[in-house]
Every structure is written in structure tokens, then in C-alpha cells.
Design a protein around this motif. Structure first.
Motif, mmCIF file in Angstrom:
data_model
loop_
_atom_site.group_PDB
_atom_site.id
_atom_site.type_symbol
_atom_site.label_atom_id
_atom_site.label_comp_id
_atom_site.label_asym_id
_atom_site.label_seq_id
_atom_site.Cartn_x
_atom_site.Cartn_y
_atom_site.Cartn_z
ATOM 1 N N ASN A 111 6.512 -8.454 11.421
ATOM 2 C CA ASN A 111 6.284 -7.055 11.784
ATOM 3 C C ASN A 111 4.865 -6.649 11.407
ATOM 4 N N LYS A 112 4.038 -6.460 12.405
ATOM 5 C CA LYS A 112 2.639 -6.111 12.178
ATOM 6 C C LYS A 112 2.498 -4.800 11.411
ATOM 7 N N LYS A 113 3.427 -3.882 11.615
ATOM 8 C CA LYS A 113 3.340 -2.579 10.946
ATOM 9 C C LYS A 113 3.447 -2.715 9.432
ATOM 10 N N PHE A 114 4.252 -3.656 8.971
ATOM 11 C CA PHE A 114 4.364 -3.898 7.536
ATOM 12 C C PHE A 114 3.039 -4.399 6.984
ATOM 13 N N ALA A 115 2.411 -5.339 7.691
ATOM 14 C CA ALA A 115 1.122 -5.876 7.253
ATOM 15 C C ALA A 115 0.045 -4.794 7.272
ATOM 16 N N LEU A 116 0.025 -3.984 8.317
ATOM 17 C CA LEU A 116 -0.960 -2.904 8.401
ATOM 18 C C LEU A 116 -0.757 -1.885 7.284
ATOM 19 N N THR A 117 0.481 -1.596 6.955
ATOM 20 C CA THR A 117 0.760 -0.644 5.879
ATOM 21 C C THR A 117 0.149 -1.119 4.562
ATOM 22 N N LEU A 118 0.289 -2.409 4.282
ATOM 23 C CA LEU A 118 -0.293 -2.959 3.063
ATOM 24 C C LEU A 118 -1.818 -2.867 3.102
ATOM 25 N N GLY A 119 -2.394 -3.093 4.259
ATOM 26 C CA GLY A 119 -3.845 -3.004 4.396
ATOM 27 C C GLY A 119 -4.349 -1.586 4.237
ATOM 28 N N ILE A 120 -3.630 -0.630 4.802
ATOM 29 C CA ILE A 120 -4.020 0.778 4.687
ATOM 30 C C ILE A 120 -3.946 1.228 3.236
ATOM 31 N N LYS A 121 -2.921 0.817 2.543
ATOM 32 C CA LYS A 121 -2.786 1.193 1.139
ATOM 33 C C LYS A 121 -3.883 0.554 0.282
ATOM 34 N N ALA A 122 -4.334 -0.631 0.684
ATOM 35 C CA ALA A 122 -5.377 -1.325 -0.076
ATOM 36 C C ALA A 122 -6.770 -0.771 0.204
ATOM 37 N N ALA A 123 -6.942 -0.080 1.327
ATOM 38 C CA ALA A 123 -8.256 0.455 1.696
ATOM 39 C C ALA A 123 -8.743 1.462 0.658
ATOM 40 N N LYS A 124 -10.010 1.348 0.278
ATOM 41 C CA LYS A 124 -10.583 2.229 -0.738
ATOM 42 C C LYS A 124 -11.177 3.511 -0.159
ATOM 43 N N LYS A 125 -11.429 3.526 1.140
ATOM 44 C CA LYS A 125 -12.040 4.695 1.777
ATOM 45 C C LYS A 125 -10.962 5.581 2.399
ATOM 46 N N GLU A 126 -11.294 6.858 2.549
ATOM 47 C CA GLU A 126 -10.332 7.832 3.085
ATOM 48 C C GLU A 126 -10.267 7.814 4.614
ATOM 49 N N TYR A 127 -11.322 7.328 5.245
ATOM 50 C CA TYR A 127 -11.347 7.284 6.707
ATOM 51 C C TYR A 127 -11.206 5.836 7.164
ATOM 52 N N LEU A 128 -10.291 5.609 8.119
ATOM 53 C CA LEU A 128 -9.929 4.265 8.549
ATOM 54 C C LEU A 128 -10.318 4.051 10.001
ATOM 55 N N LEU A 129 -10.891 2.896 10.283
ATOM 56 C CA LEU A 129 -11.279 2.530 11.645
ATOM 57 C C LEU A 129 -10.634 1.186 11.968
ATOM 58 N N PHE A 130 -9.860 1.147 13.061
ATOM 59 C CA PHE A 130 -9.067 -0.033 13.387
ATOM 60 C C PHE A 130 -9.609 -0.754 14.618
ATOM 61 N N THR A 131 -9.532 -2.073 14.563
ATOM 62 C CA THR A 131 -9.719 -2.890 15.746
ATOM 63 C C THR A 131 -8.858 -4.136 15.587
ATOM 64 N N ASP A 132 -8.705 -4.901 16.662
ATOM 65 C CA ASP A 132 -7.865 -6.097 16.613
ATOM 66 C C ASP A 132 -8.695 -7.334 16.295
ATOM 67 N N ALA A 133 -8.023 -8.380 15.891
ATOM 68 C CA ALA A 133 -8.706 -9.608 15.487
ATOM 69 C C ALA A 133 -9.418 -10.292 16.643
ATOM 70 N N ASP A 134 -9.001 -10.004 17.879
ATOM 71 C CA ASP A 134 -9.642 -10.621 19.037
ATOM 72 C C ASP A 134 -10.630 -9.671 19.706
ATOM 73 N N CYS A 135 -11.073 -8.659 18.977
ATOM 74 C CA CYS A 135 -12.004 -7.664 19.512
ATOM 75 C C CYS A 135 -13.326 -7.689 18.754
ATOM 76 N N TYR A 136 -14.360 -7.179 19.415
ATOM 77 C CA TYR A 136 -15.648 -7.030 18.750
ATOM 78 C C TYR A 136 -16.328 -5.766 19.275
ATOM 79 N N PRO A 137 -17.100 -5.081 18.435
ATOM 80 C CA PRO A 137 -17.810 -3.879 18.882
ATOM 81 C C PRO A 137 -18.997 -4.239 19.745
ATOM 82 N N VAL A 138 -19.307 -3.385 20.695
ATOM 83 C CA VAL A 138 -20.389 -3.677 21.631
ATOM 84 C C VAL A 138 -21.761 -3.504 20.999
ATOM 85 N N SER A 139 -21.843 -2.741 19.913
ATOM 86 C CA SER A 139 -23.138 -2.497 19.283
ATOM 87 C C SER A 139 -23.000 -2.430 17.770
ATOM 88 N N LYS A 140 -24.143 -2.435 17.091
ATOM 89 C CA LYS A 140 -24.167 -2.296 15.639
ATOM 90 C C LYS A 140 -23.904 -0.861 15.203
#
Length: 368
Positions: A111-140
Motif C-alpha cells: 500500500n503506497k499510502k502507508f509508505a507515503l504516510t511514513l515519509g510525510i511524518k519524517a519530513a522536517k519541512k512544513e510544506y511538501l512537494l510530491f513527484t513520482d520516482a519515474d518523473c523529473y522536473p523540466v527545470s532547476k
């Protein structure tokens, strides 16, 4: 009977014009306004399961973002390949990478949602930005562009997750047209004050929004929907905005066979069944009006019933549709698919019908 079908057809054209002009026009004719860059601390979250080939290429791109204060939270969801090994090397190489290791849990296995929940809780910043493992941003400037849309009120930002272009591939055009149409829908309804979905390939929100709805708990048993079902629940007109500046796009490789894409779309369509009632109704009304717009003229023209009026209405509808989607395609850098528009629209329509029928008899497969 033909007279009844004729007046029904007129009503269908009116519904289509309402969607394309008054709803989708909210995004298509919207002018891009430059947002003020901000220095909000951001946690970029990437969840991967058996994505070794992709993460080794794309994580370094994330690590090269031009942004003053961000971390990358890499979540390995019990991968059986070398994904975890690659993540551990990245963690040593980049000081702003935080690694979350998820082991198989009997209650939440796969269940991906369980894994994401653990990641969100581990994040140190208040604002979260998500992308998938097979994605990349078009710019810096991806993080800068997405984060610049956060305000005191706007705590959810819907972005655009595009697919790479493949020359000479009709399937590629089909996939990108369907992605374009989906984006126009969720961007437009967000501008109408009725946001109903977003895509995990490019999505941002404040951590408090996650906890305000108890995370994914209400739909944890539904394997898909960590992006659209969450947004359907948490997003409101007041707290949601959109980002469509070219530097804010993410890209991923599209499926290369029709079968793979069909399976992917089955998951998406099945998830939409759990949307709020209004969202299901408006999506259903749009789809049914599209289908009847194709079927009814065939019957009417076959009997040459009011054929001049029927042809005029067809032309009138296609003119406004082409213009509206054309403006949207220009904003999202997808202009080339519009050359194939009438054909792509019809094919997508009947693929969706096939998916709907297939899903009635078999459940789609979800997270790896």
C-alpha cells in the motif's frame, strides 16, 4: 422518435458548450501571472518501489534544484531490486537527502499510502512537494515555481505532470491528449472553486492539510488515490490554487504499449468512483454528453433528419472545442496533439467506455 433525438442532440451540444466555454474556459483563457518567489522551506517527497532504473537518473536532477531551503525525502517501499542501495548511496552523497525505509507490513502490504504516510511524518519541512520516482522536473526552478504559489490561504498547489513526446507514435499523442484533457478539467474546476483532483507527479500541500483530514485513513483500503482521493477530500476553493508556468512542469516516460496504458487508466477510472457525489456527477455528465454527441448525429444523418442543422451544430461545437483546448494546449506545451484532435477525442472516448465496461467485471491491479 427522430424529432426527440434531434432535440436531445441540441441539449447535448448545449451541455458540451457549457463545459468547454464556461468551465474549461476558466483555465484555457486564463493569463499566466508571475508569482512572487518565496523561500518557504520545502520537503520534496519521492516514494519508490522497484524503481532502480529511474531513480538513478532522476534523483540527481532533484538534488540540483536552484532553491535555498529544501530536503529530499526518499521513501523505499520494500523494494526487491537495488532501489534501496541506490538511495543509500544518494544519502551519503547529498546532505539534504533523508531516507525512509519501509518494510512489508501485513496490514498494509503493497500500500503506497502507508509508505507515503511514513515519509510525510519524517519530513522536517512544513510544506511538501510530491513527484513520482519515474518523473523529473523540466527545470532547476521547479521547486521555486511551485512554492511561489503558496500563500497564507492557498495551502494546496496543483501542478501539471506531463509525458515526454515520442515522434511518430500515435499512442504517445493519445496519452498526451488524454493527459491534457484531464489537466484542463482539474485546473478549470479548481478555478471554479470546486477542486476535485490532482496528480502525484506534481502536487504540493502544507503538512497541516494532511493531518486535518487524518491523512489517507478514510481511503487507506483503496490501493490507489494517494493523490486524487486526498485532494478530493482535502481541497476546497479557498485553500487550493494551480501552477502552470512552463518551468513548473514535471515529465515522465509514457507507456509504450496500448495494453500497459489501458491497465494504468483502469486504475485511474476505478479511483474516480470514490470521488464526492458532485464530482462524479459532473465527470459523468461530461463523458455521457461526449458519447451522445458522437452517436446521435450518426443516427440523425443516417435518416437525413434536419441534416443541415445537425452538421451546423457539429461544426459549431468543434470550433469552440478546438479553440478552447487549443489555448490550453499552448499553455501546457501540447500544441502538436491538437492537429489530431477530432480523431484523438473519439479514440479516447471509446477507450474510456471500454475501461468502464472492463472494470465492471474485474478489479484493476494497483501499487507494485
Amino acid at each position: 422518435m427522430l424529432a426527440i433525438l434531434f432535440f436531445v442532440f441540441i441539449g447535448i451540444v448545449a451541455i458540451q458548450l457549457f463545459y468547454y466555454v464556461f468551465v474549461f474556459g476558466k483555465f484555457s483563457y486564463l493569463k499566466l501571472q508571475q508569482s512572487t518567489p518565496k523561500k518557504i522551506p520545502i520537503s520534496v517527497i519521492v516514494c519508490a518501489k522497484n524503481e532502480a532504473e529511474n531513480v538513478i537518473k532522476f534523483i540527481p536532477i532533484l538534488a540540483q534544484q536552484d532553491y535555498p531551503d529544501y530536503e529530499i525525502v526518499l521513501i523505499d517501499d520494500a523494494s526487491s531490486d537495488t532501489t534501496l542501495d541506490i538511495f543509500e548511496e544518494f544519502e551519503k552523497q547529498y546532505p539534504n537527502i533523508r531516507l525512509v525505509k519501509v518494510e512489508n507490513n501485513e496490514a498494509f502490504w503493497g500500500n503506497k499510502k502507508f509508505a507515503l504516510t511514513l515519509g510525510i511524518k519524517a519530513a522536517k519541512k512544513e510544506y511538501l512537494l510530491f513527484t513520482d520516482a519515474d518523473c523529473y522536473p523540466v527545470s532547476k526552478d521547479w521547486i521555486r515555481e511551485m512554492s511561489s504559489n503558496f500563500t497564507a490561504e492557498k495551502t494546496i498547489v496543483l501542478g501539471y505532470g506531463a509525458y515526454e513526446k515520442m515522434a511518430g507514435s500515435f499512442l504517445n499523442k493519445l496519452i498526451r491528449f488524454e493527459t491534457l484533457l484531464t489537466a484542463v478539467q482539474y485546473f478549470s474546476w479548481a478555478k471554479m472553486g470546486r477542486p476535485y483532483m490532482g496528480v502525484g507527479r506534481n502536487l504540493a500541500y502544507k503538512k497541516e492539510e494532511f493531518f486535518n483530514v487524518n491523512g489517507f485513513i478514510d481511503h487507506m483500503k483503496i490501493r490507489s488515490g494517494d493523490d486524487d482521493l486526498f485532494i478530493n477530500q482535502a481541497a476546497k476553493g479557498k485553500n487550493t490554487t494551480i501552477c502552470f508556468s512552463p518551468d513548473s512542469f514535471t515529465y515522465s516516460m509514457p507507456k509504450t504499449t496500448f495494453k500497459e496504458w489501458f491497465i494504468q487508466k483502469r486504475r485511474h477510472v476505478a479511483t474516480a468512483h470514490f470521488y464526492k457525489s458532485f464530482d462524479r456527477v459532473q465527470l459523468g455528465a461530461f463523458y455521457v454528453s461526449q458519447l451522445l454527441f458522437i452517436i446521435l448525429p450518426i443516427v440523425l444523418l443516417a435518416f437525413q433528419y434536419q441534416w443541415i442543422v445537425v452538421l451546423s451544430l457539429i461544426g459549431f461545437r468543434y470550433l469552440f472545442t478546438w479553440i478552447t483546448l487549443g489555448f490550453a494546449a499552448g499553455k501546457l506545451k501540447e500544441k502538436d496533439v491538437m492537429y489530431w484532435f477530432p480523431i484523438l477525442e473519439i479514440v479516447v472516448l471509446f477507450v474510456q467506455l471500454n475501461i468502464f465496461i472492463t472494470n465492471l467485471f474485474a478489479k484493476p491491479v494497483h501499487w507494485k
